[in-house]
Design a protein around this motif. Structure first.
Motif, PDB file in Angstrom:
ATOM      1  N   ALA A 124       0.821  -1.211   0.000  1.00 55.82           N
ATOM      2  CA  ALA A 124       0.000   0.000   0.000  1.00 55.82           C
ATOM      3  C   ALA A 124       0.857   1.265   0.000  1.00 55.82           C
ATOM      4  CB  ALA A 124      -0.930  -0.010   1.215  1.00 55.82           C
ATOM      5  N   PHE A 125       1.884   1.297   0.838  1.00 55.41           N
ATOM      6  CA  PHE A 125       2.733   2.487   0.922  1.00 55.41           C
ATOM      7  C   PHE A 125       3.506   2.719  -0.376  1.00 55.41           C
ATOM      8  CE2 PHE A 125       2.764   2.048   5.755  1.00 55.41           C
ATOM      9  CZ  PHE A 125       1.923   3.138   5.917  1.00 55.41           C
ATOM     10  N   ASN A 126       3.875   1.637  -1.078  1.00 54.23           N
ATOM     11  CA  ASN A 126       4.663   1.800  -2.295  1.00 54.23           C
ATOM     12  C   ASN A 126       3.856   2.451  -3.417  1.00 54.23           C
ATOM     13  OD1 ASN A 126       7.197   1.274  -3.775  1.00 54.23           O
ATOM     14  ND2 ASN A 126       5.917  -0.074  -5.015  1.00 54.23           N
ATOM     15  N   VAL A 127       2.540   2.287  -3.399  1.00 53.72           N
ATOM     16  CA  VAL A 127       1.708   2.950  -4.404  1.00 53.72           C
ATOM     17  C   VAL A 127       1.745   4.459  -4.203  1.00 53.72           C
ATOM     18  CG1 VAL A 127      -0.639   3.214  -5.300  1.00 53.72           C
ATOM     19  CG2 VAL A 127       0.193   0.955  -4.662  1.00 53.72           C
ATOM     20  N   LEU A 128       1.749   4.882  -2.950  1.00 52.37           N
ATOM     21  CA  LEU A 128       1.712   6.307  -2.631  1.00 52.37           C
ATOM     22  C   LEU A 128       3.097   6.925  -2.578  1.00 52.37           C
ATOM     23  CD1 LEU A 128      -0.956   6.055   0.229  1.00 52.37           C
ATOM     24  CD2 LEU A 128      -1.346   6.470  -2.212  1.00 52.37           C
ATOM     25  N   MET A 129       4.110   6.120  -2.253  1.00 53.75           N
ATOM     26  CA  MET A 129       5.491   6.616  -2.175  1.00 53.75           C
ATOM     27  C   MET A 129       6.405   5.590  -2.833  1.00 53.75           C
ATOM     28  SD  MET A 129       5.588   8.044   1.753  1.00 53.75           S
ATOM     29  CE  MET A 129       5.055   6.450   2.409  1.00 53.75           C
ATOM     30  N   ARG A 130       6.789   5.821  -4.073  1.00 53.20           N
ATOM     31  CA  ARG A 130       7.559   4.833  -4.831  1.00 53.20           C
ATOM     32  C   ARG A 130       8.963   4.625  -4.286  1.00 53.20           C
ATOM     33  NH1 ARG A 130       4.541   3.542  -9.473  1.00 53.20           N
ATOM     34  NH2 ARG A 130       2.403   4.010  -8.852  1.00 53.20           N
ATOM     35  N   ASP A 131       9.388   5.478  -3.355  1.00 54.45           N
ATOM     36  CA  ASP A 131      10.704   5.290  -2.743  1.00 54.45           C
ATOM     37  C   ASP A 131      10.750   4.040  -1.866  1.00 54.45           C
ATOM     38  OD1 ASP A 131      11.684   7.566  -3.907  1.00 54.45           O
ATOM     39  OD2 ASP A 131      11.237   8.856  -2.201  1.00 54.45           O
ATOM     40  N   VAL A 132       9.589   3.541  -1.475  1.00 51.97           N
ATOM     41  CA  VAL A 132       9.542   2.377  -0.586  1.00 51.97           C
ATOM     42  C   VAL A 132      10.243   1.186  -1.223  1.00 51.97           C
ATOM     43  CG1 VAL A 132       7.996   0.690   0.498  1.00 51.97           C
ATOM     44  CG2 VAL A 132       7.439   3.126   0.583  1.00 51.97           C
ATOM     45  N   GLU A 133      10.023   0.977  -2.509  1.00 46.93           N
ATOM     46  CA  GLU A 133      10.632  -0.167  -3.198  1.00 46.93           C
ATOM     47  C   GLU A 133      12.155  -0.079  -3.167  1.00 46.93           C
ATOM     48  OE1 GLU A 133      10.366  -2.464  -7.523  1.00 46.93           O
ATOM     49  OE2 GLU A 133       9.035  -0.773  -7.060  1.00 46.93           O
ATOM     50  N   ARG A 134      12.690   1.102  -3.424  1.00 48.21           N
ATOM     51  CA  ARG A 134      14.150   1.269  -3.392  1.00 48.21           C
ATOM     52  C   ARG A 134      14.689   1.129  -1.969  1.00 48.21           C
ATOM     53  NH1 ARG A 134      12.238   5.000  -7.149  1.00 48.21           N
ATOM     54  NH2 ARG A 134      13.139   4.770  -9.246  1.00 48.21           N
ATOM     55  N   PHE A 135      13.945   1.668  -1.013  1.00 47.80           N
ATOM     56  CA  PHE A 135      14.361   1.590   0.386  1.00 47.80           C
ATOM     57  C   PHE A 135      14.418   0.135   0.854  1.00 47.80           C
ATOM     58  CE2 PHE A 135      13.075   1.562   4.920  1.00 47.80           C
ATOM     59  CZ  PHE A 135      14.199   2.172   5.454  1.00 47.80           C
ATOM     60  N   MET A 136      13.457  -0.680   0.404  1.00 46.95           N
ATOM     61  CA  MET A 136      13.401  -2.071   0.837  1.00 46.95           C
ATOM     62  C   MET A 136      14.584  -2.881   0.312  1.00 46.95           C
ATOM     63  SD  MET A 136      11.203  -2.655   3.025  1.00 46.95           S
ATOM     64  CE  MET A 136      11.472  -4.428   3.035  1.00 46.95           C
ATOM     65  N   ARG A 137      15.135  -2.500  -0.808  1.00 51.00           N
ATOM     66  CA  ARG A 137      16.324  -3.209  -1.304  1.00 51.00           C
ATOM     67  C   ARG A 137      17.463  -3.110  -0.298  1.00 51.00           C
ATOM     68  NH1 ARG A 137      16.207  -0.477  -7.326  1.00 51.00           N
ATOM     69  NH2 ARG A 137      14.181  -1.338  -7.984  1.00 51.00           N
ATOM     70  N   LEU A 138      17.635  -1.931   0.268  1.00 51.00           N
ATOM     71  CA  LEU A 138      18.677  -1.741   1.276  1.00 51.00           C
ATOM     72  C   LEU A 138      18.319  -2.477   2.563  1.00 51.00           C
ATOM     73  CD1 LEU A 138      21.202  -0.367   2.433  1.00 51.00           C
ATOM     74  CD2 LEU A 138      19.777   1.636   2.934  1.00 51.00           C
ATOM     75  N   VAL A 139      17.061  -2.382   2.988  1.00 47.35           N
ATOM     76  CA  VAL A 139      16.624  -3.020   4.224  1.00 47.35           C
ATOM     77  C   VAL A 139      16.814  -4.531   4.157  1.00 47.35           C
ATOM     78  CG1 VAL A 139      14.610  -3.533   5.674  1.00 47.35           C
ATOM     79  CG2 VAL A 139      14.999  -1.207   4.843  1.00 47.35           C
ATOM     80  N   ILE A 140      16.487  -5.121   3.019  1.00 47.76           N
ATOM     81  CA  ILE A 140      16.617  -6.572   2.875  1.00 47.76           C
ATOM     82  C   ILE A 140      18.084  -6.995   2.988  1.00 47.76           C
ATOM     83  CG2 ILE A 140      16.401  -8.465   1.212  1.00 47.76           C
ATOM     84  CD1 ILE A 140      13.771  -7.160   0.286  1.00 47.76           C
ATOM     85  N   ARG A 141      18.978  -6.220   2.407  1.00 42.29           N
ATOM     86  CA  ARG A 141      20.415  -6.534   2.535  1.00 42.29           C
ATOM     87  C   ARG A 141      20.875  -6.454   3.986  1.00 42.29           C
ATOM     88  NH1 ARG A 141      20.879  -2.995  -2.134  1.00 42.29           N
ATOM     89  NH2 ARG A 141      21.142  -4.215  -4.050  1.00 42.29           N
ATOM     90  N   VAL A 142      20.416  -5.421   4.683  1.00 41.23           N
ATOM     91  CA  VAL A 142      20.795  -5.250   6.089  1.00 41.23           C
ATOM     92  C   VAL A 142      20.236  -6.381   6.939  1.00 41.23           C
ATOM     93  CG1 VAL A 142      20.532  -3.775   8.122  1.00 41.23           C
ATOM     94  CG2 VAL A 142      21.038  -2.743   5.895  1.00 41.23           C
ATOM     95  N   LEU A 143      18.975  -6.748   6.691  1.00 43.10           N
ATOM     96  CA  LEU A 143      18.329  -7.791   7.484  1.00 43.10           C
ATOM     97  C   LEU A 143      19.041  -9.134   7.358  1.00 43.10           C
ATOM     98  CD1 LEU A 143      14.499  -7.107   7.016  1.00 43.10           C
ATOM     99  CD2 LEU A 143      15.844  -6.884   9.113  1.00 43.10           C
ATOM    100  N   PHE A 144      19.614  -9.397   6.193  1.00 46.60           N
ATOM    101  CA  PHE A 144      20.296 -10.675   6.014  1.00 46.60           C
ATOM    102  C   PHE A 144      21.434 -10.842   7.021  1.00 46.60           C
ATOM    103  CE2 PHE A 144      23.653 -13.294   4.112  1.00 46.60           C
ATOM    104  CZ  PHE A 144      22.946 -14.462   3.868  1.00 46.60           C
ATOM    105  N   TYR A 145      22.175  -9.776   7.248  1.00 47.12           N
ATOM    106  CA  TYR A 145      23.301  -9.858   8.181  1.00 47.12           C
ATOM    107  C   TYR A 145      22.896  -9.522   9.619  1.00 47.12           C
ATOM    108  CZ  TYR A 145      26.126 -10.220   3.992  1.00 47.12           C
ATOM    109  OH  TYR A 145      26.651 -10.652   2.792  1.00 47.12           O
ATOM    110  N   ALA A 146      21.708  -8.931   9.787  1.00 54.19           N
ATOM    111  CA  ALA A 146      21.222  -8.602  11.123  1.00 54.19           C
ATOM    112  C   ALA A 146      20.316  -9.698  11.669  1.00 54.19           C
ATOM    113  CB  ALA A 146      20.461  -7.272  11.094  1.00 54.19           C
TER     114      ALA A 146
END
Length: 292
Positions: free
Chosen positions: A191-213
Motif C-alpha cells: 500500500a505504501f509503495n503505491v503512494l510513495m515509490r521510494d519504498v521499493e528502493r528503500f526495501m532493497r537496502l533493508v533486505i540486505r541489512v536484514l540478512f546480516y542482522a
C-alpha cells in the motif's frame, strides 16, 4: 458514560470491519489460489529449468557461504557453532531456504499492487489477495525445497551428527509465525509503495541489512559473545526474524530454540504487524485505488 458508549461503538465497528474483511478474503480463497498458480506459471514460463531455480539459488548461496565460513574460516566458525559444528551445511541451508522466502516475499509484495494495476481495478476480489498472493507464492517455493532439506538432515542423522526428535515441531511454529509477519509487512509495503515509490528502493537496502542482522549463516551465540553493549543486543533481538530463524534452526538443533522472552517478543511483534498492516491497508485502499 457517553464517551464510553462512543468508544465502545467505535471499537465494535472496527472489529466488525476486520471480521468482514477476513470473511471476504476467505470467501475468495479460490481466487487467491488461482493468482498464486498464475504467478508461478508466469515466473517460470520461459525458463528451461523452471521450478528448479527455487532450489538452485539457495543451494548455490549455501555452497558459497559454506566455502567461506566452513572451509576458509572453519577454525573461527567452529568455536561458536556448538552442536552445529559437525553439520554446518545443514545449518546454512536451513537458514537460507527460510531467508529466500522472506526476501523474495518482501521484495515482490512491495510492488504487488503497482505491478498489477489493471488486474486490481477490474477483478472483484479483496485487494489484500494480491500482496498475500506473493507471500503464498514464495512459500510454495520454500515448501518445494523441504524434501531437499529433509534429505540433507537424514544424511547427517545417519552419521550421528544430529538427533532429530521433538524439536521437529518447531518447523510448523516457525512457518506460522513467519507467515504472519510476512503477510503483515506485505500489506503495509504494497500500500505504501503505491503512494510513495521510494519504498521499493528503500526495501532493497533493508533486505540486505536484514540478512546480516539475522542469525541465518551464523549462530546467535556469536552475537551474545561479541562484546557488544547490552542495549545493542536487546535492539538486535527485537527484530522478529531473529526468533523466527532461531525456530528454524531449532528443528535440527534443539539448543537453538529461543527463550520464552524472545519467543513472546517474536510472536507479539509479528501479530502486531499483521494487525497494523491489515488496518493500514484498509484505510489506504481508497487512496491506493485512486492512484492506480
Amino acid at each position: 458514560m457517553e464517551a464510553r458508549r462512543v468508544l465502545a461503538e467505535a471499537l465494535t465497528r472496527r472489529e466488525t470491519a476486520v471480521t468482514s474483511g477476513v470473511g471476504a478474503l476467505w470467501s475468495h480463497r479460490n481466487s487467491l489460489r488461482i493468482l498464486v498458480r498464475r504467478d508461478l506459471a508466469v515466473k517460470y514460463q520461459q525458463s528451461v529449468l523452471g521450478y528448479l531455480w527455487s532450489l538452485i539459488e539457495p543451494l548455490g548461496m549455501g555452497a558459497i557461504y559454506w566455502f567461506v565460513f566452513g572451509v576458509l574460516y572453519s577454525r573461527d566458525t567452529n568455536r561458536y557453532l556448538g552442536e552445529a559444528a559437525g553439520s554446518y551445511p545443514l545449518f546454512l541451508i536451513t537458514g537460507i531456504f527460510a531467508w529466500m522466502w522472506t526476501s523474495s516475499a518482501l521484495s515482490e509484495a512491495t510492488h504487488a499492487l503497482t505491478g498489477q494495476a489493471r488486474l486490481i481495478t477490474t477483478m472483484n476480489v479483496p485487494r489484500q489477495v494480491f500482496p498475500i498472493g506473493r507471500v503464498a507464492g514464495r512459500f510454495a517455493e520454500y515448501a518445494a525445497g523441504l524434501p531437499i532439506l529433509a534429505a540433507i538432515a537424514v544424511w547427517y542423522a545417519a552419521q550421528g551428527r544430529i538427533e532429530p526428535g521433538w524439536s521437529l515441531l518447531a518447523l510448523p511454529l516457525a512457518v506460522l509465525v513467519q507467515a504472519i509477519l510476512l503477510i503483515g509487512l506485505a500489506l503495509l509495503l504494497s500500500a505504501f509503495n503505491v503512494l510513495m515509490r521510494d519504498v521499493e528502493r528503500f526495501m532493497r537496502l533493508v533486505i540486505r541489512v536484514l540478512f546480516y542482522a539475522t542469525p541465518i549463516i551464523y549462530p546467535l551465540s556469536l552475537v551474545h559473545d561479541s562484546g557488544l553493549p547490552g542495549w545493542v543486543r536487546v535492539t538486535y533481538e527485537l527484530n522478529p526474524l531473529v526468533g523466527i530463524f532461531q525456530l528454524h534452526h531449532a528443528v535440527w538443533y534443539p539448543d537453538e530454540f529461543p527463550g520464552v522472552r524472545m519467543l513472546a517478543t517474536t510472536v507479539g511483534i509479528s501479530v502486531l504487524l499483521l494487525v497494523a498492516g491489515w488496518w493500514a491497508f484498509r484505510r489506504l485502499e481508497p487512496a491506493v485505488l485512486k492512484e492506480l
